[in-house]
Design an enzyme around this catalytic site. Structure first.
Site, PDB file in Angstrom:
ATOM      1  N   ASP A  17       1.877 -54.933 -17.087  1.00  0.00           N
ATOM      2  CA  ASP A  17       2.615 -54.004 -18.087  1.00  0.00           C
ATOM      3  C   ASP A  17       2.381 -54.913 -19.252  1.00  0.00           C
ATOM      4  O   ASP A  17       2.696 -56.074 -19.431  1.00  0.00           O
ATOM      5  CB  ASP A  17       3.997 -53.892 -17.684  1.00  0.00           C
ATOM      6  CG  ASP A  17       4.615 -52.871 -19.117  1.00  0.00           C
ATOM      7  OD1 ASP A  17       4.253 -52.881 -19.923  1.00  0.00           O
ATOM      8  OD2 ASP A  17       5.584 -52.121 -18.460  1.00  0.00           O
ATOM      9  N   ASP A 103       2.835 -36.464  -7.073  1.00  0.00           N
ATOM     10  CA  ASP A 103       3.891 -35.438  -7.393  1.00  0.00           C
ATOM     11  C   ASP A 103       3.604 -34.835  -8.746  1.00  0.00           C
ATOM     12  O   ASP A 103       4.422 -34.044  -9.061  1.00  0.00           O
ATOM     13  CB  ASP A 103       4.974 -36.318  -7.137  1.00  0.00           C
ATOM     14  CG  ASP A 103       6.284 -35.432  -7.324  1.00  0.00           C
ATOM     15  OD1 ASP A 103       6.527 -34.622  -6.514  1.00  0.00           O
ATOM     16  OD2 ASP A 103       7.245 -35.618  -8.411  1.00  0.00           O
ATOM     17  N   GLU A 108       0.332 -28.245 -14.399  1.00  0.00           N
ATOM     18  CA  GLU A 108       1.543 -27.713 -13.227  1.00  0.00           C
ATOM     19  C   GLU A 108       1.586 -26.327 -13.496  1.00  0.00           C
ATOM     20  O   GLU A 108       1.652 -25.800 -14.630  1.00  0.00           O
ATOM     21  CB  GLU A 108       2.640 -28.742 -13.326  1.00  0.00           C
ATOM     22  CG  GLU A 108       2.101 -30.077 -12.896  1.00  0.00           C
ATOM     23  CD  GLU A 108       3.540 -31.006 -12.647  1.00  0.00           C
ATOM     24  OE1 GLU A 108       4.622 -30.646 -13.329  1.00  0.00           O
ATOM     25  OE2 GLU A 108       3.317 -32.093 -12.357  1.00  0.00           O
ATOM     26  N   HIS A 131       6.284 -31.681  -7.799  1.00  0.00           N
ATOM     27  CA  HIS A 131       7.050 -32.549  -8.994  1.00  0.00           C
ATOM     28  C   HIS A 131       8.483 -32.822  -8.532  1.00  0.00           C
ATOM     29  O   HIS A 131       9.367 -32.251  -9.414  1.00  0.00           O
ATOM     30  CB  HIS A 131       6.839 -32.123 -10.263  1.00  0.00           C
ATOM     31  CG  HIS A 131       7.129 -32.629 -11.494  1.00  0.00           C
ATOM     32  ND1 HIS A 131       6.216 -32.458 -12.484  1.00  0.00           N
ATOM     33  CD2 HIS A 131       7.749 -33.901 -11.519  1.00  0.00           C
ATOM     34  CE1 HIS A 131       6.762 -33.610 -13.494  1.00  0.00           C
ATOM     35  NE2 HIS A 131       7.534 -34.231 -12.886  1.00  0.00           N
ATOM     36  N   LEU A 132       8.969 -33.350  -7.456  1.00  0.00           N
ATOM     37  CA  LEU A 132      10.323 -33.574  -6.765  1.00  0.00           C
ATOM     38  C   LEU A 132      10.645 -35.040  -6.742  1.00  0.00           C
ATOM     39  O   LEU A 132      11.921 -34.913  -6.164  1.00  0.00           O
ATOM     40  CB  LEU A 132      10.418 -32.774  -5.513  1.00  0.00           C
ATOM     41  CG  LEU A 132      10.111 -31.269  -5.719  1.00  0.00           C
ATOM     42  CD1 LEU A 132      10.317 -30.573  -4.472  1.00  0.00           C
ATOM     43  CD2 LEU A 132      11.353 -30.617  -6.581  1.00  0.00           C
TER      44      LEU A 132
END
Length: 161
Positions: A17, A103, A108, A131-132
């Site tokens: 990062d 996910d 989507e 996407h959960l």
């Protein structure tokens, strides 16, 4: 994630990062890598946890998949567009990637037919979820409290304003 992988599974956790210092990462149990390619080459598992913006869109593409350790596994629960999804399909089909857990997708919802990623449904080395991943007990408690807190703040502001 770093704490679960490190403390829970005894994994050595690497991270990249450009906006987080080595000390902060070390405090979270993460060994900082200054270059993405360096981290990719060392990692058996790569899990994406970043925002989608102009600097992260397409973060992983052909070159990055080629830099990854052969057979590495990829997990993306952040944003679909972090990955060049066609490059992902090629890396999975070629065996360069050992597998993927996804996910999120750039477009989507994912569909079995007529979607650019429909082929993922037929791959034994891919796990797909709709996407959960944010559905945890703690997340749901925060989600339920947030509207109440906002409503309370509005009521107080109106009453005290």
């Amino acid at each position: 994630m770093a704490q679960m992988a490190g403390a829970g599974f005894g994994a050595r956790v690497l991270g990249y990062d450009p906006h987080v210092g080595a000390g902060e990462m070390r405090a979270a149990g993460v060994e900082k890598r200054d270059r993405l390619y360096e981290m990719l080459a060392e990692s058996d598992f790569v899990s994406l946890h970043c925002v989608l913006d102009a600097t992260t869109r397409g973060l992983l593409g052909e070159a990055e998949f080629a830099a990854m350790k052969p057979g590495a596994l990829l997990v993306n629960v952040s944003r679909g567009a972090l990955i060049d999804e066609q490059a992902l399909l090629r890396a999975l089909r070629s065996g360069r990637l050992g597998g993927a857990g996804l996910d999120v997708f750039a477009n989507e919802p994912l569909a079995r037919t007529g979607h650019a990623l429909s082929a993922l449904f037929d791959m034994d080395n891919v796990i797909l979820t709709p996407h959960l991943t944010f559905f945890t007990r703690e997340a749901m408690q925060r989600w339920r409290r947030r509207p109440c807190c906002a409503a309370t703040s509005c009521w107080r502001a109106a009453r005290c304003g």
